[in-house]
Design an enzyme around this catalytic site. Structure first.
Site, PDB file in Angstrom:
ATOM      1  N   ASP A  96     -48.297 -28.972 -31.674  1.00 14.25           N
ATOM      2  CA  ASP A  96     -49.090 -27.773 -31.334  1.00 14.25           C
ATOM      3  C   ASP A  96     -48.995 -26.666 -32.387  1.00 14.25           C
ATOM      4  OD1 ASP A  96     -49.300 -29.269 -29.050  1.00 14.25           O
ATOM      5  OD2 ASP A  96     -48.480 -27.759 -27.692  1.00 14.25           O
ATOM      6  N   ARG A 127     -33.986 -44.729 -44.248  1.00 14.69           N
ATOM      7  CA  ARG A 127     -34.779 -45.128 -43.095  1.00 14.69           C
ATOM      8  C   ARG A 127     -36.122 -45.773 -43.404  1.00 14.69           C
ATOM      9  NH1 ARG A 127     -34.131 -40.455 -38.733  1.00 14.69           N
ATOM     10  NH2 ARG A 127     -31.953 -41.049 -38.583  1.00 14.69           N
ATOM     11  N   HIS A 183     -38.426 -44.344 -37.068  1.00  9.47           N
ATOM     12  CA  HIS A 183     -37.001 -44.682 -36.924  1.00  9.47           C
ATOM     13  C   HIS A 183     -36.914 -46.190 -36.749  1.00  9.47           C
ATOM     14  CE1 HIS A 183     -32.874 -44.811 -35.585  1.00  9.47           C
ATOM     15  NE2 HIS A 183     -32.754 -43.514 -35.806  1.00  9.47           N
ATOM     16  N   GLN A 190     -29.054 -37.707 -31.111  1.00 11.04           N
ATOM     17  CA  GLN A 190     -27.840 -38.468 -30.815  1.00 11.04           C
ATOM     18  C   GLN A 190     -26.857 -38.383 -31.978  1.00 11.04           C
ATOM     19  OE1 GLN A 190     -29.206 -42.474 -30.075  1.00 11.04           O
ATOM     20  NE2 GLN A 190     -30.038 -41.973 -28.079  1.00 11.04           N
ATOM     21  N   HIS A 245     -40.865 -41.147 -35.325  1.00 12.05           N
ATOM     22  CA  HIS A 245     -39.657 -40.396 -34.984  1.00 12.05           C
ATOM     23  C   HIS A 245     -39.672 -38.947 -35.470  1.00 12.05           C
ATOM     24  CE1 HIS A 245     -35.428 -39.841 -34.132  1.00 12.05           C
ATOM     25  NE2 HIS A 245     -35.156 -39.573 -35.395  1.00 12.05           N
ATOM     26  N   LYS A 272     -43.333 -24.645 -23.405  1.00 15.07           N
ATOM     27  CA  LYS A 272     -44.402 -25.222 -22.573  1.00 15.07           C
ATOM     28  C   LYS A 272     -43.910 -26.095 -21.428  1.00 15.07           C
ATOM     29  CE  LYS A 272     -45.645 -29.120 -25.585  1.00 15.07           C
ATOM     30  NZ  LYS A 272     -46.720 -29.716 -26.355  1.00 15.07           N
ATOM     31  N   GLU A 315     -38.764 -28.591 -36.964  1.00 11.89           N
ATOM     32  CA  GLU A 315     -39.599 -29.739 -37.339  1.00 11.89           C
ATOM     33  C   GLU A 315     -41.054 -29.362 -37.604  1.00 11.89           C
ATOM     34  OE1 GLU A 315     -38.774 -33.215 -35.001  1.00 11.89           O
ATOM     35  OE2 GLU A 315     -40.508 -34.290 -35.811  1.00 11.89           O
ATOM     36  N   GLU A 321     -24.506 -42.051 -41.571  1.00 14.59           N
ATOM     37  CA  GLU A 321     -25.791 -42.672 -41.203  1.00 14.59           C
ATOM     38  C   GLU A 321     -26.487 -43.127 -42.481  1.00 14.59           C
ATOM     39  OE1 GLU A 321     -27.951 -40.857 -37.593  1.00 14.59           O
ATOM     40  OE2 GLU A 321     -26.753 -39.230 -38.360  1.00 14.59           O
ATOM     41  N   GLY A 381     -36.266 -25.205 -28.725  1.00 15.86           N
ATOM     42  CA  GLY A 381     -35.327 -26.192 -29.253  1.00 15.86           C
ATOM     43  C   GLY A 381     -34.304 -25.479 -30.139  1.00 15.86           C
ATOM     44  N   ARG A 399     -37.078 -37.972 -44.797  1.00 20.12           N
ATOM     45  CA  ARG A 399     -35.919 -37.153 -44.398  1.00 20.12           C
ATOM     46  C   ARG A 399     -34.645 -37.979 -44.348  1.00 20.12           C
ATOM     47  NH1 ARG A 399     -33.474 -36.027 -39.109  1.00 20.12           N
ATOM     48  NH2 ARG A 399     -34.852 -37.654 -38.380  1.00 20.12           N
TER      49      ARG A 399
HETATM   50  P1  FAD Z   1     -37.820 -29.191 -30.513  1.00 20.06           P
HETATM   51  O1  FAD Z   1     -36.401 -29.338 -30.170  1.00 20.06           O
HETATM   52  O2  FAD Z   1     -38.696 -30.365 -30.367  1.00 20.06           O
HETATM   53  O3  FAD Z   1     -38.390 -28.019 -29.617  1.00 20.06           O
HETATM   54  C1  FAD Z   1     -39.770 -27.716 -29.612  1.00 20.06           C
HETATM   55  C2  FAD Z   1     -40.015 -26.718 -28.522  1.00 20.06           C
HETATM   56  O4  FAD Z   1     -41.339 -26.223 -28.620  1.00 20.06           O
HETATM   57  C3  FAD Z   1     -39.903 -27.289 -27.122  1.00 20.06           C
HETATM   58  O5  FAD Z   1     -39.237 -26.323 -26.343  1.00 20.06           O
HETATM   59  C4  FAD Z   1     -41.351 -27.429 -26.668  1.00 20.06           C
HETATM   60  O6  FAD Z   1     -41.523 -27.376 -25.274  1.00 20.06           O
HETATM   61  C5  FAD Z   1     -41.955 -26.221 -27.336  1.00 20.06           C
HETATM   62  N1  FAD Z   1     -43.403 -26.256 -27.558  1.00 20.06           N
HETATM   63  C6  FAD Z   1     -44.137 -27.193 -28.205  1.00 20.06           C
HETATM   64  N2  FAD Z   1     -45.434 -26.840 -28.208  1.00 20.06           N
HETATM   65  C7  FAD Z   1     -45.525 -25.646 -27.571  1.00 20.06           C
HETATM   66  C8  FAD Z   1     -46.592 -24.771 -27.238  1.00 20.06           C
HETATM   67  N3  FAD Z   1     -47.867 -25.052 -27.557  1.00 20.06           N
HETATM   68  N4  FAD Z   1     -46.314 -23.650 -26.562  1.00 20.06           N
HETATM   69  C9  FAD Z   1     -45.050 -23.342 -26.201  1.00 20.06           C
HETATM   70  N5  FAD Z   1     -43.995 -24.146 -26.466  1.00 20.06           N
HETATM   71  C10 FAD Z   1     -44.237 -25.274 -27.146  1.00 20.06           C
HETATM   72  N6  FAD Z   1     -32.156 -34.872 -35.974  1.00 20.06           N
HETATM   73  C11 FAD Z   1     -30.918 -34.730 -36.485  1.00 20.06           C
HETATM   74  O7  FAD Z   1     -30.707 -33.926 -37.400  1.00 20.06           O
HETATM   75  N7  FAD Z   1     -29.885 -35.456 -35.983  1.00 20.06           N
HETATM   76  C12 FAD Z   1     -30.042 -36.344 -34.960  1.00 20.06           C
HETATM   77  O8  FAD Z   1     -29.096 -36.966 -34.529  1.00 20.06           O
HETATM   78  C13 FAD Z   1     -31.343 -36.527 -34.436  1.00 20.06           C
HETATM   79  N8  FAD Z   1     -31.571 -37.419 -33.430  1.00 20.06           N
HETATM   80  C14 FAD Z   1     -32.808 -37.478 -32.862  1.00 20.06           C
HETATM   81  C15 FAD Z   1     -32.997 -38.306 -31.761  1.00 20.06           C
HETATM   82  C16 FAD Z   1     -34.225 -38.337 -31.118  1.00 20.06           C
HETATM   83  C17 FAD Z   1     -34.435 -39.248 -29.943  1.00 20.06           C
HETATM   84  C18 FAD Z   1     -35.289 -37.525 -31.604  1.00 20.06           C
HETATM   85  C19 FAD Z   1     -36.613 -37.547 -30.921  1.00 20.06           C
HETATM   86  C20 FAD Z   1     -35.100 -36.725 -32.706  1.00 20.06           C
HETATM   87  C21 FAD Z   1     -33.866 -36.689 -33.340  1.00 20.06           C
HETATM   88  N9  FAD Z   1     -33.647 -35.856 -34.444  1.00 20.06           N
HETATM   89  C22 FAD Z   1     -32.386 -35.742 -34.959  1.00 20.06           C
HETATM   90  C23 FAD Z   1     -34.673 -34.927 -34.886  1.00 20.06           C
HETATM   91  C24 FAD Z   1     -34.359 -33.546 -34.277  1.00 20.06           C
HETATM   92  O9  FAD Z   1     -33.878 -33.730 -32.974  1.00 20.06           O
HETATM   93  C25 FAD Z   1     -35.572 -32.666 -34.229  1.00 20.06           C
HETATM   94  O10 FAD Z   1     -36.219 -32.660 -35.463  1.00 20.06           O
HETATM   95  C26 FAD Z   1     -35.148 -31.232 -33.892  1.00 20.06           C
HETATM   96  O11 FAD Z   1     -34.414 -31.219 -32.697  1.00 20.06           O
HETATM   97  C27 FAD Z   1     -36.365 -30.356 -33.771  1.00 20.06           C
HETATM   98  O12 FAD Z   1     -35.967 -29.125 -33.276  1.00 20.06           O
HETATM   99  P2  FAD Z   1     -37.065 -28.002 -33.068  1.00 20.06           P
HETATM  100  O13 FAD Z   1     -36.364 -26.816 -32.532  1.00 20.06           O
HETATM  101  O14 FAD Z   1     -37.850 -27.859 -34.297  1.00 20.06           O
HETATM  102  O15 FAD Z   1     -38.055 -28.627 -31.976  1.00 20.06           O
HETATM  103  C1  SIN Z   2     -30.127 -41.094 -35.051  1.00 25.03           C
HETATM  104  O1  SIN Z   2     -29.174 -40.784 -34.337  1.00 25.03           O
HETATM  105  O2  SIN Z   2     -30.309 -42.221 -35.527  1.00 25.03           O
HETATM  106  C2  SIN Z   2     -31.152 -40.072 -35.353  1.00 25.03           C
HETATM  107  C3  SIN Z   2     -30.679 -39.226 -36.438  1.00 25.03           C
HETATM  108  C4  SIN Z   2     -31.813 -38.456 -37.026  1.00 25.03           C
HETATM  109  O3  SIN Z   2     -32.974 -38.634 -36.659  1.00 25.03           O
HETATM  110  O4  SIN Z   2     -31.534 -37.648 -37.911  1.00 25.03           O
END
Ligand code: FAD
Ligand code: SIN
Length: 559
Positions: A240, A307, A261, A46, A368, A34, A392, A129, A13, A403
């Protein structure tokens, strides 16, 4: 098979990819992920990424909004770091080519480099927001996450120093304790300082377990929304990284703070589709089934309150009236504006027969974002040496008890950068530059031992336990908690844990089984932490302790 690299990054991510891209300038990087490489929460984001870009805004104001949302539990230094370093990290995303939406007046013509660098606030459309007092959220229409993920992936894919392993799921971390135990299985001597050395990883397509060895291991595995029956999260969000770190002996904190959310689309066929808070930022009003706006009763900021408050208010309205959902009314905005500003949400709603320009959108709260996670210092390092947690998966102290919207993408890029800087500083051998000497990798790491495990004949066991656990968490450990419900959850989880342990030792590992075991650990950690916090604060609301108690609980819950 043993695969070696200088950096092992688990997750693709925003956090994992940002780290990998920077680390690849100095060494070989393995990214283990994964599912498909683009899958994860990032691509579904979004609303946008919050950062101070406007002359009408200030670091002080962003810091204050973050602290206010965090309900007294944010770590001041984490907030300052994220807010102050944020604009530089966002500028890097812009330079990589993330197509953030621009203001009407800045749409024509190419973006000049000096414009991007000197006055981005004038160029980009900044939205608002819940909990933000200023317009400070950069977005790419309502596809922000996808735009970021695509851009980062494009950069990573062309890099000669990066190898991506898709459909590879990390099972457990390898540390110096793993080696000590392999040498002497019954040893009581556990090294004082634990040190990360790699991870065991299941190639889910080939059903083979590999040893990934690296002197720096980065957990970027995202959140854990799947522990609840209703969630906005994709199926990868099974906690995980947190579960693995906890099993390896790392400290984990603030797991009671799961953010719900307020507005997930309510429709029998819509699977966890988010209705962005940015709609409320652009004038959307939460109303009941009779069209009455109800949020002002709960908070002076109305529909744009933080929120936790909005989610609880909706929960209480639904319980009071017996309604299945509430509605988001967008009628204060022109249809043409809505279609242009929210093309993704408009199209998705239309697929379910809801035209948001003509009718209110039915919405309900859903799990969320996990504010807790692997407890890190200000460089993203966990209590295990050379094990970093970013995005995250981490609990850096930024979010406290709740948050602030759009702060998580920002945290992901800020701490990816800091984690790398920390590892580079350690490698620097010039006099006085080192904090800790980079350790040598041992020649021998023990191979994974499957013992006498056999293939599982029936999936039904896993599916059933998975459903039971998620329903239990939703019903007993949801938006509003009580001591009794938490105790009930604890007792039921005890039984489920024994069952899962049995599967785990008896059957050959599959991705489902690995995730089920992790989600179980996450559920345990959430319940344990919720029981310890005998007050209500931010996202943790317990009817038996309805008030905030700064005397005893103005501190992190560290397990
Ligand atoms: P992720 O993007 O979740 O990536 C995790 C990665 O780890 C994935 O590739 C997954 O496959 C991999 N993984 C997991 N477990 C394993 C394992 N055991 N082995 C190998 N790989 C593994 N935040 C904002 O700031 N603004 C927004 O507008 C916003 N909108 C959101 C809307 C939605 C619908 C959601 C669900 C969340 C939103 N958030 C938003 C929160 C934000 O998107 C996430 O907190 C952020 O993208 C997390 O990024 P990350 O890189 O930590 O994890
Ligand atoms: C949203 O677009 O409402 C999500 C934003 C966030 O989770 O930070």
């Amino acid at each position: 098979m043993r695969l070696e690299s200088d950096f092992l990054v688990l997750g693709s991510g925003i956090a994992g990819l940002t780290f990998a891209l920077k680390a690849a300038e100095t060494g070989r990087v393995s990214i283990v992920t994964k599912a498909e490489r683009m899958e994860g929460a990032t691509r579904y984001a979004q609303g946008g990424i919050a950062s101070v870009f406007s002359e009408d805004d200030s670091f002080e104001s962003h810091i204050k909004d973050t602290l206010d949302a965090g309900a007294g539990l944010c770590t001041q230094s984490a907030v300052e770091i994220t807010v102050r370093e944020g604009p530089d990290r966002v500028r890097e995303l812009i330079a990589l080519g993330v197509p953030f939406s621009r203001r009407e007046s800045a749409i024509s013509g190419p973006l000049l480099l000096d414009e991007r660098e000197t006055n981005p606030g004038k160029l980009f459309d900044l939205t608002k927001e819940g909990g933000h007092r200023a317009r400070r959220i950069l977005h790419a229409s309502d596809f922000t996450g996808q735009a970021i993920e695509d851009t980062l992936l494009r950069a990573v894919e062309g890099h000669p120093n990066i190898a991506i392993y898709e459909h590879h799921i990390a099972i457990d971390l390898i540390t110096n304790v793993t080696i000590a135990r392999a040498r002497r299985p019954n040893t009581r001597h556990i090294p004082d300082q634990r040190r990360a050395l790699g991870a065991y990883v299941l190639d889910a397509r080939e059903q083979r377990i590999h040893t990934f060895a690296a002197p720096v291991v980065v957990l970027a595995t995202g959140g854990a929304g799947k522990v609840y029956q209703y969630t906005t999260n994709p199926s990868t969000a099974t906690g995980d990284g947190i579960a693995m770190a906890y099993r390896a002996g790392a400290r984990v904190a603030n797991m009671e703070f799961m953010q719900f959310h307020p507005t997930c689309l309510f429709h029998p066929l819509a699977k966890s589709f988010l209705i962005s808070e940015a709609l409320r930022g652009e004038g959307g009003e939460l109303v009941d089934r009779f069209g009455h706006a109800f949020m002002k009763k709960h908070h002076p900021m109305g529909s744009l309150a933080p929120r936790d408050i909005v989610a609880r208010a909706i929960d209480s309205e639904m319980k009071r009236t017996g309604a299945e959902c509430v509605y988001l009314d967008m009628s204060s905005q022109e249809p043409e504006f809505l279609k242009k500003r929210f093309p993704n949400i408009y199209d998705q709603c239309l697929k379910f027969g809801i035209d948001l320009t003509l009718q209110p959108i039915p919405v309900v709260p859903a799990a969320h974002y996990l504010c807790g996670g692997v407890y890190t210092d200000q460089w993203g390092e966990s209590s295990i040496e050379n094990l970093f947690a970013i995005g995250e998966t981490a609990c850096t102290g930024l979010h406290g008890a709740n948050r602030l919207a759009s702060n998580s993408l920002l945290e992901g890029v800020v701490y990816a950068d800091r984690a790398l800087r920390c590892t580079l500083e350690r490698r620097d051998t010039s006099p006085g530059a080192l904090r800790t000497q980079q350790p040598e990798m041992p020649e021998h790491l023990p191979e994974w031992d499957s013992g006498g495990a056999v293939p599982m004949e029936e999936r039904i066991n896993i599916d059933h336990t998975w459903r039971e656990l998620r329903t239990l968490m939703w019903n007993y450990v949801g938006i509003v908690r009580t001591d009794r419900r938490l105790q009930k959850a604890k007792a039921r989880l005890e039984l489920i844990r024994h069952e899962i342990q049995e599967y785990y030792w008896h059957y050959l590992l599959t991705a489902d089984l690995i995730e089920l075991r992790n989600i179980m650990t996450i559920a345990d950690l959430i319940v344990e932490s919720a029981l310890l916090r005998q007050e209500s604060r931010g996202l943790h609301y317990n009817l038996d302790h309805p008030n905030r108690d700064d005397r005893f609980f103005k501190r992190d819950t560290v397990l």
